[in-house]
Design an enzyme around this catalytic site. Structure first.
Site, PDB file in Angstrom:
ATOM      1  N   GLU A  24      16.114 -29.599  10.383  1.00 36.32           N
ATOM      2  CA  GLU A  24      15.038 -30.849  10.518  1.00 36.32           C
ATOM      3  C   GLU A  24      15.426 -31.880   9.619  1.00 36.32           C
ATOM      4  O   GLU A  24      15.586 -33.845  10.261  1.00 36.32           O
ATOM      5  CB  GLU A  24      13.647 -30.713  11.092  1.00 36.32           C
ATOM      6  CG  GLU A  24      12.404 -30.359  12.343  1.00 36.32           C
ATOM      7  CD  GLU A  24      12.186 -29.080  11.960  1.00 36.32           C
ATOM      8  OE1 GLU A  24      11.250 -29.479  12.706  1.00 36.32           O
ATOM      9  OE2 GLU A  24      11.748 -28.016  11.103  1.00 36.32           O
ATOM     10  N   SER A  39      22.560 -19.542  11.020  1.00 39.45           N
ATOM     11  CA  SER A  39      21.518 -18.754  10.505  1.00 39.45           C
ATOM     12  C   SER A  39      22.792 -17.598  10.475  1.00 39.45           C
ATOM     13  O   SER A  39      21.997 -17.118   9.255  1.00 39.45           O
ATOM     14  CB  SER A  39      20.768 -18.492  10.557  1.00 39.45           C
ATOM     15  OG  SER A  39      20.602 -18.309  12.458  1.00 39.45           O
ATOM     16  N   ALA A  64      18.741 -22.842  -2.443  1.00 33.89           N
ATOM     17  CA  ALA A  64      19.205 -23.508  -1.066  1.00 33.89           C
ATOM     18  C   ALA A  64      17.668 -23.542  -0.398  1.00 33.89           C
ATOM     19  O   ALA A  64      16.730 -23.657  -0.870  1.00 33.89           O
ATOM     20  CB  ALA A  64      20.026 -22.548  -0.073  1.00 33.89           C
ATOM     21  N   LYS A  65      17.441 -24.824   0.159  1.00 32.80           N
ATOM     22  CA  LYS A  65      16.170 -25.458   1.128  1.00 32.80           C
ATOM     23  C   LYS A  65      16.604 -25.787   2.300  1.00 32.80           C
ATOM     24  O   LYS A  65      17.722 -24.668   2.951  1.00 32.80           O
ATOM     25  CB  LYS A  65      15.823 -26.702   0.822  1.00 32.80           C
ATOM     26  CG  LYS A  65      15.623 -26.909  -0.558  1.00 32.80           C
ATOM     27  CD  LYS A  65      14.756 -28.159  -0.690  1.00 32.80           C
ATOM     28  CE  LYS A  65      14.674 -28.546  -2.421  1.00 32.80           C
ATOM     29  NZ  LYS A  65      14.581 -29.974  -2.401  1.00 32.80           N
ATOM     30  N   VAL A 112      18.107 -27.059   6.549  1.00 33.05           N
ATOM     31  CA  VAL A 112      18.727 -28.263   6.466  1.00 33.05           C
ATOM     32  C   VAL A 112      18.412 -29.247   7.811  1.00 33.05           C
ATOM     33  O   VAL A 112      18.265 -30.286   8.138  1.00 33.05           O
ATOM     34  CB  VAL A 112      20.172 -28.163   6.281  1.00 33.05           C
ATOM     35  CG1 VAL A 112      20.810 -28.996   6.739  1.00 33.05           C
ATOM     36  CG2 VAL A 112      20.395 -27.265   5.384  1.00 33.05           C
ATOM     37  N   GLY A 126      23.292 -22.024  17.319  1.00 37.27           N
ATOM     38  CA  GLY A 126      24.476 -23.194  16.620  1.00 37.27           C
ATOM     39  C   GLY A 126      24.070 -22.812  15.270  1.00 37.27           C
ATOM     40  O   GLY A 126      24.845 -23.782  14.772  1.00 37.27           O
ATOM     41  N   ARG A 167      12.924 -23.214   8.667  1.00 29.83           N
ATOM     42  CA  ARG A 167      12.708 -22.344   7.796  1.00 29.83           C
ATOM     43  C   ARG A 167      13.834 -20.765   7.567  1.00 29.83           C
ATOM     44  O   ARG A 167      13.755 -19.414   6.900  1.00 29.83           O
ATOM     45  CB  ARG A 167      11.015 -22.068   7.675  1.00 29.83           C
ATOM     46  CG  ARG A 167      11.090 -21.042   9.567  1.00 29.83           C
ATOM     47  CD  ARG A 167      10.194 -20.402   9.791  1.00 29.83           C
ATOM     48  NE  ARG A 167       9.366 -19.419   9.363  1.00 29.83           N
ATOM     49  CZ  ARG A 167       9.362 -18.209   9.649  1.00 29.83           C
ATOM     50  NH1 ARG A 167      10.637 -18.097  10.622  1.00 29.83           N
ATOM     51  NH2 ARG A 167       9.243 -17.345   9.008  1.00 29.83           N
ATOM     52  N   THR A 220      16.801 -20.214   6.995  1.00 28.86           N
ATOM     53  CA  THR A 220      17.790 -19.537   5.858  1.00 28.86           C
ATOM     54  C   THR A 220      16.739 -19.304   4.182  1.00 28.86           C
ATOM     55  O   THR A 220      16.872 -18.304   3.434  1.00 28.86           O
ATOM     56  CB  THR A 220      18.443 -20.954   5.207  1.00 28.86           C
ATOM     57  OG1 THR A 220      19.403 -21.359   5.889  1.00 28.86           O
ATOM     58  CG2 THR A 220      19.404 -20.951   3.724  1.00 28.86           C
TER      59      THR A 220
END
Lengths: 286, 329
Positions: free
Chosen positions: B286, B50, B281-282, B284, B47, B89, B91
């Site tokens: 958590e 990814s 990008a990082k 999102v 959901g 982790r 993305t």
């Protein structure tokens, strides 16, 4: 998975006949919001299941000059959407909209709410505050029973197991009567009530309370009118001091019934607070 | 009486597994002769989106339409090991694996296209492959795929992205434990009813450094979802047991917020490029949730002048906090 005989008649005499024949091991199903989970959990083991949702006489909302009759299979959403109910008993509309979520309101019925006699029922205390009567039908005939005599103990109706609740009857309220329902829960939907307040109030032009009916919900095994509190305020002008005194007495009356439980430290003061807040709002509302 | 308060919660959070723990993801791409692409990854989209981001990455790299990609995920029968779906982790690690795989496949196709078009400055864009200096030298991606197939070049590529980091110094605990860190701050505005203990959250403002928002709507939705989960943690969620039996075993008893309990959530995305991240990008996931409970509880403290130490901040616990009594069970 349990097995049982299932019967969904269209006529009331057929249903009452079936009920009389199988009274001992028969459960009545309407919306099923209490019964289906109980069957799934194997809390109950009926041999016969009688579905009353197909019987026209058990549904519908109608009025005479003095009273309103609400069929037992009226769902909470039927109740919430009824113009007649909104006009005569807005407290019932408010209560109905507070129940569960749209799915449970589409299925759950007022007859089921009363017959289940759950301590946390939302409908039961409101009907008690309205001095409702239950219409009971059986092969033996039809009778009306005051709702405050209709529940033996928590989860247990006081009527015979061959009797079917076919309707609720409520006398229309005198003009100038105001009503309020308040529900405190852990969240805004799909929540069992932590406590509810049902109030019926009528005051004379001088502000003296002529009639007060008060039923707290979710605090006692069987909800009932708190007549001690009603008496304390009736015939008087509700000053702040009097309301504070009554709020304290509400908690004490609750403890007389329930004794001290783990929740008492919270419920005793907060029930009084809610009573004072909701009654004050009703008084200042106009 | 109803009292209002405002509170903040800030966090930083190491992305991936860190501390020399294995943190790998593989990704597979297969190209058919009609130009359609089958992608495989062991990552689970439960959901959070990814799948969407992986398809975006492949489409971006190969210059094809998003709809040309069929993604198969999380089926151990057919998908490669991409490591667990956790640690915010996907993305970052899974996305980087798809960038590597896409570039390897593109290199193969590029060789075929150079041969066909007689040009070496090729661009893959909008379903076409063409020379930058002489755009009339072009071939559609679909046609190129068919020509490559006819020549029998490799049509399946698997690559591996290794995000495993150095451990910290065992003596001092110093070092760079994670590949990157996520940052977020949230503000909560609450109203506390002192006569019932009810806490109503009126507003949440969430500011999150996402590195680069590969799909801004997706980032916003994920942050909103995290906030809602955080609200449940702060105000509702509680496991009660009696004699070893869980008494809150259903979602009727174990409370999480319903849609009617959700306040206005204002999301702001900060884009501070992370050089190791896919396009900067990082993660999102958590970071969306972590600042919410402290922000709400700090707001309760601001409203009441009292700090709650017993969670959840539900009716009883807040009422007893105000009235100085120990809460019940």
């Amino acid at each position: 998975m349990q097995s049982y005989e299932y019967y969904a008649p269209r006529s009331l005499p057929d249903a009452l006949e079936y009920l009389a024949e199988n009274a001992k091991n028969c459960r009545i199903i309407a919306g099923g919001t209490d019964l289906i989970p109980a069957l799934r959990n194997e809390d109950i083991h009926p041999a016969f299941l009688l579905n009353i949702m197909e019987i026209a006489e058990v549904g519908g909302i109608s009025e005479t000059e003095q009273t309103v009759r609400i069929g037992a299979i009226t769902t909470f959403n039927d109740l919430a959407e009824s113009g007649l109910i909104r006009k005569e008993f807005p407290i019932l509309s408010e209560m109905a909209l507070s129940v569960g979520g749209p799915q449970t309101r589409n299925r759950g019925t007022i007859g089921g709410n009363i017959a289940s006699a759950a301590p946390a029922a939302d409908g039961l205390p409101v009907f008690l505050s309205l001095d409702a009567e239950v219409e009971l039908s059986s092969r033996r005939g039809k009778r009306n029973l005051p709702l405050n005599e209709a529940i033996a103990k928590a989860w247990t109706p006081a009527w015979g197991n061959d009797e079917l609740i076919t309707a609720i009857r409520i006398k229309k309220l005198p003009s100038g009567t105001r009503t309020a329902f308040y529900k405190l829960a852990r969240r805004q939907a799909m929540a069992r009530s932590r406590m509810t307040i049902s109030l019926i109030l009528r005051r004379d032009p001088a502000g003296i309370i002529e009639e007060l009916r008060f039923v707290p919900g979710s605090v006692m095994p069987v909800p009932r009118r708190m007549e001690e509190i009603e008496k304390l305020l009736t015939g008087k002008v509700p000053t702040d001091e009097l309301l504070d005194q009554a709020a304290r007495a509400v908690g004490e009356e609750m403890v007389k019934v329930t004794g001290i439980r783990w929740s008492t430290g919270y419920k005793k003061p907060v029930l009084g607070n809610l009573f004072r807040i909701v009654l004050s709002q009703l008084i200042t509302a106009g | 009486m109803k009292k209002r308060g405002i509170g903040y919660g800030s966090m930083f959070y190491g992305l991936g597994y860190g501390f020399s723990r294995t943190d790998i993801a593989s990704a597979t791409l297969e190209i058919s002769q009609d130009g359609s692409i089958i992608a495989r990854s062991g990552e689970v989209d439960y959901g959070q989106g990814s799948d969407t981001v992986f398809c975006q990455i492949i489409a971006e790299e190969l210059g094809v339409d998003y709809s040309a990609i069929k993604l198969i995920t999380a089926d151990t029968d057919v998908t490669p090991d991409s490591g667990p779906t956790s640690a915010s982790r996907l993305t970052f690690v899974g996305g980087n694996a798809f960038i590597k795989t896409s570039r390897s496949l593109k290199k193969i196709l590029n060789g075929v296209a150079e041969d066909i078009l007689g040009a070496s400055d090729l661009v893959f864009r909008e379903g076409m492959v063409f020379s930058r200096s002489a755009p009339e030298k072009s071939i559609s991606f679909k046609k190129l795929a068919g020509r490559a197939y006819a020549r029998g070049v490799p049509a399946v590529v698997t690559e591996w992205y290794n995000n495993t980091t150095q451990d910290v110094d065992p003596e001092t605990g110093q070092g760079d434990a994670y590949a990157t860190y996520c940052w977020a701050t949230q503000m909560a505005e609450v109203e506390v009813d002192t006569e019932t203990g009810r806490v109503e959250v009126l507003r949440i403002v969430a500011v999150t450094d996402v590195g680069k928002a590969l799909n801004p709507l997706n980032c916003e939705a994920q942050i909103e979802g995290g906030v809602v989960q955080g609200l449940g943690y702060a105000l509702e969620e509680e496991i009660k047991e009696e004699g070893g039996y869980v008494k809150t075993g259903t979602l009727g008893e174990y409370m999480i917020p319903t849609s009617l309990d959700i306040p206005t959530i204002e999301v702001h995305l900060l884009e501070v490029t992370e050089p190791k991240g896919p396009y900067g990008a990082k993660g999102v996931g958590e970071p969306a949730l972590i600042p919410t409970p402290p922000a709400v509880l700090n707001a309760v403290r601001d409203a009441l002048g009292l700090r709650i130490h017993k969670l959840p901040a539900n009716l009883e616990n807040v009422y007893h906090l105000i009235n100085g009594a120990e809460a019940g069970n």
